[in-house]
Design a protein around this motif. Structure first.
Motif, PDB file in Angstrom:
ATOM      1  N   UNK A  79       0.822  -1.214   0.000  1.00 25.71           N
ATOM      2  CA  UNK A  79       0.000   0.000   0.000  1.00 25.71           C
ATOM      3  C   UNK A  79       0.857   1.265   0.000  1.00 25.71           C
ATOM      4  N   UNK A  80       2.127   1.127   0.364  1.00 27.27           N
ATOM      5  CA  UNK A  80       3.009   2.294   0.466  1.00 27.27           C
ATOM      6  C   UNK A  80       3.750   2.599  -0.825  1.00 27.27           C
ATOM      7  N   UNK A  81       3.807   1.631  -1.719  1.00 21.84           N
ATOM      8  CA  UNK A  81       4.561   1.813  -2.963  1.00 21.84           C
ATOM      9  C   UNK A  81       3.601   2.259  -4.066  1.00 21.84           C
ATOM     10  N   UNK A  82       3.915   3.371  -4.712  1.00 17.55           N
ATOM     11  CA  UNK A  82       3.011   3.881  -5.739  1.00 17.55           C
ATOM     12  C   UNK A  82       3.075   3.039  -7.014  1.00 17.55           C
ATOM     13  N   UNK A  83       2.081   3.224  -7.876  1.00 18.33           N
ATOM     14  CA  UNK A  83       1.952   2.398  -9.077  1.00 18.33           C
ATOM     15  C   UNK A  83       3.161   2.536 -10.000  1.00 18.33           C
ATOM     16  N   UNK A  84       3.711   3.739 -10.082  1.00 15.87           N
ATOM     17  CA  UNK A  84       4.864   3.974 -10.954  1.00 15.87           C
ATOM     18  C   UNK A  84       6.064   3.148 -10.505  1.00 15.87           C
ATOM     19  N   UNK A  85       6.308   3.135  -9.183  1.00 12.99           N
ATOM     20  CA  UNK A  85       7.421   2.348  -8.648  1.00 12.99           C
ATOM     21  C   UNK A  85       7.163   0.864  -8.814  1.00 12.99           C
ATOM     22  N   UNK A  86       5.916   0.451  -8.588  1.00 10.74           N
ATOM     23  CA  UNK A  86       5.557  -0.955  -8.764  1.00 10.74           C
ATOM     24  C   UNK A  86       5.779  -1.402 -10.203  1.00 10.74           C
ATOM     25  N   UNK A  87       5.385  -0.575 -11.160  1.00  7.82           N
ATOM     26  CA  UNK A  87       5.592  -0.899 -12.571  1.00  7.82           C
ATOM     27  C   UNK A  87       7.081  -1.033 -12.889  1.00  7.82           C
ATOM     28  N   UNK A  88       7.892  -0.146 -12.316  1.00  8.52           N
ATOM     29  CA  UNK A  88       9.340  -0.192 -12.559  1.00  8.52           C
ATOM     30  C   UNK A  88       9.950  -1.463 -11.979  1.00  8.52           C
ATOM     31  N   UNK A  89       9.487  -1.872 -10.801  1.00  8.77           N
ATOM     32  CA  UNK A  89       9.977  -3.109 -10.180  1.00  8.77           C
ATOM     33  C   UNK A  89       9.616  -4.308 -11.053  1.00  8.77           C
ATOM     34  N   UNK A  90       8.388  -4.333 -11.554  1.00  6.78           N
ATOM     35  CA  UNK A  90       7.962  -5.441 -12.412  1.00  6.78           C
ATOM     36  C   UNK A  90       8.743  -5.441 -13.730  1.00  6.78           C
ATOM     37  N   UNK A  91       8.959  -4.263 -14.295  1.00  8.20           N
ATOM     38  CA  UNK A  91       9.702  -4.140 -15.555  1.00  8.20           C
ATOM     39  C   UNK A  91      11.133  -4.653 -15.379  1.00  8.20           C
ATOM     40  N   UNK A  92      11.799  -4.187 -14.316  1.00  9.66           N
ATOM     41  CA  UNK A  92      13.171  -4.620 -14.054  1.00  9.66           C
ATOM     42  C   UNK A  92      13.223  -6.116 -13.774  1.00  9.66           C
ATOM     43  N   UNK A  93      12.293  -6.610 -12.970  1.00 11.65           N
ATOM     44  CA  UNK A  93      12.278  -8.037 -12.626  1.00 11.65           C
ATOM     45  C   UNK A  93      12.168  -8.902 -13.877  1.00 11.65           C
ATOM     46  N   UNK A 171      11.465  -2.448   7.305  1.00 11.04           N
ATOM     47  CA  UNK A 171      12.258  -2.625   6.100  1.00 11.04           C
ATOM     48  C   UNK A 171      11.676  -1.741   4.996  1.00 11.04           C
ATOM     49  N   UNK A 172      12.535  -1.224   4.148  1.00 10.07           N
ATOM     50  CA  UNK A 172      12.098  -0.403   3.017  1.00 10.07           C
ATOM     51  C   UNK A 172      10.964  -1.081   2.262  1.00 10.07           C
ATOM     52  N   UNK A 173       9.881  -0.342   2.027  1.00  9.56           N
ATOM     53  CA  UNK A 173       8.671  -0.910   1.429  1.00  9.56           C
ATOM     54  C   UNK A 173       8.919  -1.457   0.021  1.00  9.56           C
ATOM     55  N   UNK A 174       9.643  -0.721  -0.820  1.00  6.93           N
ATOM     56  CA  UNK A 174       9.881  -1.177  -2.186  1.00  6.93           C
ATOM     57  C   UNK A 174      10.725  -2.446  -2.213  1.00  6.93           C
ATOM     58  N   UNK A 175      11.620  -2.583  -1.251  1.00  6.21           N
ATOM     59  CA  UNK A 175      12.427  -3.799  -1.159  1.00  6.21           C
ATOM     60  C   UNK A 175      11.541  -5.001  -0.840  1.00  6.21           C
ATOM     61  N   UNK A 176      10.557  -4.813   0.050  1.00  6.46           N
ATOM     62  CA  UNK A 176       9.623  -5.899   0.358  1.00  6.46           C
ATOM     63  C   UNK A 176       8.744  -6.233  -0.845  1.00  6.46           C
ATOM     64  N   UNK A 177       8.320  -5.213  -1.571  1.00  3.84           N
ATOM     65  CA  UNK A 177       7.506  -5.452  -2.764  1.00  3.84           C
ATOM     66  C   UNK A 177       8.314  -6.229  -3.816  1.00  3.84           C
ATOM     67  N   UNK A 178       9.584  -5.871  -3.976  1.00  2.00           N
ATOM     68  CA  UNK A 178      10.444  -6.579  -4.932  1.00  2.00           C
ATOM     69  C   UNK A 178      10.634  -8.035  -4.515  1.00  2.00           C
ATOM     70  N   UNK A 179      10.765  -8.270  -3.219  1.00  2.00           N
ATOM     71  CA  UNK A 179      10.893  -9.649  -2.727  1.00  2.00           C
ATOM     72  C   UNK A 179       9.640 -10.448  -3.060  1.00  2.00           C
ATOM     73  N   UNK A 180       8.487  -9.891  -2.734  1.00  2.00           N
ATOM     74  CA  UNK A 180       7.216 -10.580  -2.967  1.00  2.00           C
ATOM     75  C   UNK A 180       6.991 -10.808  -4.453  1.00  2.00           C
ATOM     76  N   UNK A 181       7.339  -9.844  -5.265  1.00  2.00           N
ATOM     77  CA  UNK A 181       7.175  -9.961  -6.715  1.00  2.00           C
ATOM     78  C   UNK A 181       7.938 -11.155  -7.262  1.00  2.00           C
TER      79      UNK A 181
END
Length: 439
Positions: A79-93, A171-181
């Motif tokens: 919920x803390x990571x915005x859509x733009x950052x989420x898209x970038x994490x998915x793109x990089x992954x 822990x940094x929210x985007x790091x957790x989102x990247x882990x879960x992704x």
């Protein structure tokens, strides 16, 4: 403020030239002594030592129930990571996964070396790995992706993340989102030498791991050296370092902009612009303060420290051969080639963790989204060590099979060598006695 360093290679004192090749962690003697008591305390006290060191070094108060990130924390992070950052994490992954899937070898490879005699390899994933994600100088979901995705692609059964918490214990929210992704749910709030010790010995909360990968501070690197007999320390990945080579066909301001990429990582980074062009050198020196105007105070401070200190600045070579001799001696983690014809220089490069060619390939792309791994050997190790890859999370067993028809020729030559070297049992095992014992 001290001026940005300008190092003319021609006529440079040999000792001074050698000093330009030095990195922060080249001498770990001070850190090796300092981490010993940390390691011993974790060995003896386990989780309690981790809680104490997390309070001392990270300013975070944890308890035994909060060392590991909970499912609720993963949900909160989304919920803390915005859509733009989420898209970038998915793109990089996706890019990182695609790149590393192409590296994965076939499970079994065999070849017939002589008629009826076969040799080959069977590839298997290692059982477990701890991926270290630093936190002290920022938040780095990209580091998690670079470390963990090739492990997942390799098929490692247990992939865990180690990362220091913030003072709030999170822990940094985007790091957790990247882990879960990427299918990883074991994330532990610990860093530094204590984190290395925890996965080397294992605690009640943290599993003992076969290997640890990822960049870190000199304290973390020193701990890996101490514990290399217990846990595979992976490739040497210390503070960031780079060389940007620019020839006379490019704008010095562009070279200056790219020089700052790795210089902004921290005061312990190393960064050089190497050029044969006085124009490029002077344009870069003039442009750097202008680039600083659009950077945060912290990143300006870091890059100023590097470019005015003993491990950064602009290196002016008399000719291309001299420039690439310096580059190859340095064996940089990141090497960027700025030229209108960058490919012509590739054959001159022997030692580099990665080579980014052309004016549209800044290190930024390699660090985050291109797909090639940005966990690279540092401190000159690129002379013999490769970037992190799927193969860092795999091993192979040699496999051999000799048929009845292939055996006689093999046995004859093997017996000659066994007899010459004085190994009687070896010779007996390929003598005529074998025929009578085979059913």
């Amino acid at each position: 403020m001290q001026d940005i360093n300008l190092w003319p290679l021609e006529g440079l004192d040999p000792l001074k030239r050698q000093s330009l090749l030095t990195r922060t962690e080249a001498d770990l003697s001070l850190y090796l002594d300092q981490v010993k008591p940390i390691i011993e305390k974790v060995k003896k006290e386990g989780d309690q030592a981790l809680l104490e060191f997390t309070q001392k070094f990270d300013g975070a108060s944890l308890n035994l129930d909060t060392i590991q990130v909970t499912e609720q924390e993963f949900l909160d992070a989304e919920t803390e990571v915005n859509d733009e950052t989420l898209d970038a994490i998915k793109y990089a992954s996706q890019n990182i996964r695609q790149y590393h899937e192409a590296q994965k070898p076939q499970e079994m490879v065999m070849q017939e070396v002589r008629s009826g005699s076969y040799v080959g390899e069977k590839y298997l994933a290692i059982p477990s790995v701890a991926c270290y994600v630093p936190r002290g100088k920022g938040s780095f979901p990209s580091v998690l992706m670079m470390n963990a995705i090739p492990a997942v692609v390799a098929g490692v059964e247990q992939v865990v993340i180690l990362t220091p918490p913030g003072p709030d214990g999170r822990v940094d929210a985007a790091t957790l989102v990247a882990a879960k992704e990427n299918g990883i749910n074991q994330v532990y709030k610990c860093g530094g030498a204590q984190a290395v010790a925890a996965v080397a010995y294992g605690t009640n909360t943290l599993p003992k791991c076969s290997k640890i990968v990822g960049p870190g501070s000199p304290w973390m690197i020193a701990a890996k050296q101490h514990l290399a007999h217990l846990i595979d320390p992976g490739i040497p990945a210390g503070p960031s370092e780079s060389i940007v080579f620019a020839d006379d066909t490019v704008d010095g301001a562009l070279a200056a902009m790219d020089l700052l990429i790795e210089a902004e990582h921290g005061p312990d980074s190393s960064a050089y612009l190497v050029t044969t062009s006085s124009r490029v050198a002077q344009e870069a020196i003039s442009a750097i303060p202008q680039h600083w105007l659009s950077m945060s105070e912290l990143r300006v401070e870091y890059s100023k420290t590097v470019l005015t200190g003993p491990m950064g600045g602009i290196v002016l070579a008399d000719n291309i051969e001299q420039a690439f001799e310096f580059i190859n001696d340095y064996a940089p983690e990141h090497l960027q080639i700025l030229s209108q014809d960058a490919w012509k220089y590739l054959g001159k490069i022997r030692n580099a963790g990665e080579v980014l060619l052309g004016q549209h390939s800044p290190s930024t792309l390699g660090n985050f989204v291109l797909g090639c791994n940005a966990v690279l050997p540092t401190s000159g190790a690129a002379a013999t060590v490769s970037p992190l890859s799927v193969m860092d999370f795999m091993k192979f067993m040699s496999v051999a099979y000799v048929t009845q028809c292939g055996y006689p020729e093999m046995a004859k030559h093997a017996k000659v060598l066994a007899t010459y070297e004085g190994f009687d049992a070896h010779a007996n095992a390929v003598s005529d006695k074998r025929k009578s014992l085979i059913k």
